[in-house]
Enzyme design. Structure first.
Site, PDB file in Angstrom:
ATOM      1  CE1 TYR A  98      -4.404  -1.269   0.327  1.00 29.06           C
ATOM      2  CE2 TYR A  98      -3.158  -3.070   1.302  1.00 29.06           C
ATOM      3  CZ  TYR A  98      -4.323  -2.589   0.737  1.00 29.06           C
ATOM      4  OH  TYR A  98      -5.402  -3.418   0.579  1.00 29.06           O
ATOM      5  CD  GLU A 140      -6.152  -6.271   2.045  1.00 34.11           C
ATOM      6  OE1 GLU A 140      -4.927  -6.055   2.189  1.00 34.11           O
ATOM      7  OE2 GLU A 140      -6.874  -5.598   1.278  1.00 34.11           O
TER       8      GLU A 140
END
Length: 398
Positions: A98, A140
């Site tokens: 990310y 996640e």
């Protein structure tokens, strides 16, 4: 929630950012893949990049999430975030990635919008990004923990124990753990990621629903070959059809996916089109195996009986349920499917009970049409669940 100082900045700049998102995502992916070609080779779907659907999905996610933050503060599109998180987990995405995405995305924003990206604007949109990213990272992490694996460590070799042609375009493969151990558990309706090692050295990943229920010695996936049409031919599905056979091994992820059979005894609608029948088969298999007395309405649409993968199996599973009913629609019934209707799914032809929970899977136009029909017939939006094959182009519309 978005901070007080960022709300007016995002609200004021959202029209300009939204109008430029197409160009921003183009520049973003160009930058990302130039710096990290391995991501395009081994992680991102090259077909979705080629036809532009992944760029549309990313733009929709950014715009939808930012709009929600300024228009509905304190809420989150949890269903959308959950679908993204499950898909990321099946790819083995990690939290560190990310940061890479943020760097190249914001470089693209600055390149496209230029001097309009003041420090205040950059800070506000950085906050938007990390609110979304951190929500996904947290979800996640939960999925990896539930699967019993370290972050991103979702892959293991599985042995192909059988191959069966279901229709001219669909082949099913049965799988078991290559080390001889148990396959592990999954929830009816979930999918797995499958890696294909292609001739150019790429290891492309695609997701396929487990098309039988849990509790068996082997898993099964059913792969439809995507032929050339509006978009490019499916390179992974074509490779699997041409090359994967019994006795070979293939890398498969842990199971993920949020479209799963609900507990309880309330009535269910399982509506599917084409190869979208696969998660419904898993749910029906579990219902039949456990002797469920729920009312289960199956509504499936396909091009023709010959194109309907697992058609006889679907009929057997529904017949095994004391309160099961199966309704079929074919664009070309061709006379060999007695009782099937011609044309597209028409929920007005069915008696939908109160308290219905609906599960939908199929192409996006089908999902939109059936969801609209269900809403028209009074089924609450919260009781309509769906799975999208490919990029979720419905982001921000829930």
């Amino acid at each position: 929630m978005l901070s007080e100082q960022s709300v007016p900045v995002v609200r004021a700049t959202l029209p300009a950012v939204g109008a430029a998102l197409g160009e921003i995502t183009d520049r973003f992916y160009a930058r990302l893949f130039s710096a990290h070609p391995e991501l395009l080779r081994d992680l991102f779907n090259r077909g979705n990049q080629a036809d532009g659907t992944q760029k549309q999905a990313l733009a929709g996610a950014i715009a939808g999430f930012a709009g929600m933050l300024v228009d509905r503060p304190g809420t989150r599109p949890d269903a959308v975030l959950s679908r993204i998180a499950h898909k990321h987990a099946s790819l083995g995405v990690t939290s560190e990635q990310y940061k890479t995405v943020q760097r190249h995305l914001f470089d693209a924003i600055a390149e496209v919008l230029g001097d309009a990206v003041t420090p205040a604007v950059a800070a506000a949109w950085d906050e938007v990004y990390w609110l979304m990213a951190n929500a996904l990272i947290a979800r996640e992490a939960q999925l990896y923990e539930t699967a019993g694996v370290a972050e991103g460590d979702v892959w293991r070799p599985m042995l192909v124990t059988g191959r069966h042609r279901e229709t001219p375009d669909v082949v099913s493969f049965t799988l078991r753990a290559a080390d001889g151990g148990p396959n592990g558990s999954f929830l009816p309706g979930q999918y797995v990621g499958v890696q294909a090692e292609l001739p150019d050295g790429a290891r492309q990943i695609r997701q396929y629903s487990l098309s039988r229920g849990p509790g068996r010695a082997e898993w099964r996936i059913s792969v439809k070959r995507l032929r050339s049409g509006p978009g490019p031919e499916g390179e992974v599905s074509s490779w699997l059809h041409a090359n994967l056979g019994a006795g070979q091994t293939v890398m498969v992820s842990a199971p993920f996916g949020g479209l799963t059979l609900p507990e309880g005894d309330g009535p269910l609608l399982l509506a599917s089109a084409g190869v979208g029948v696969t998660p419904m088969l898993s749910m029906l298999d579990e219902l039949a195996t456990t002797g469920s007395a729920r009312r289960v309405i199956v509504a499936h649409a396909d091009r023709s009986p010959d194109d309907h993968a697992h058609r006889d199996e679907l009929a057997r599973l529904v017949a095994a349920l004391p309160h099961g009913e199966c309704h079929l629609w074919y664009e070309d019934p061709d006379g060999c499917a007695p009782g099937a209707r011609a044309g597209r799914t028409d929920l007005g032809a069915l008696e939908l009970p109160e308290g219905l929970t609906a599960y939908l899977c199929g192409p996006l136009p089908y999902l939109r049409a059936v969801r609209g029909d269900l809403l028209h017939h009074g089924v609450p939006a919260a009781d309509i669940h769906y799975e999208v094959f490919g990029p979720d182009l419905w982001l921000g519309q829930e």
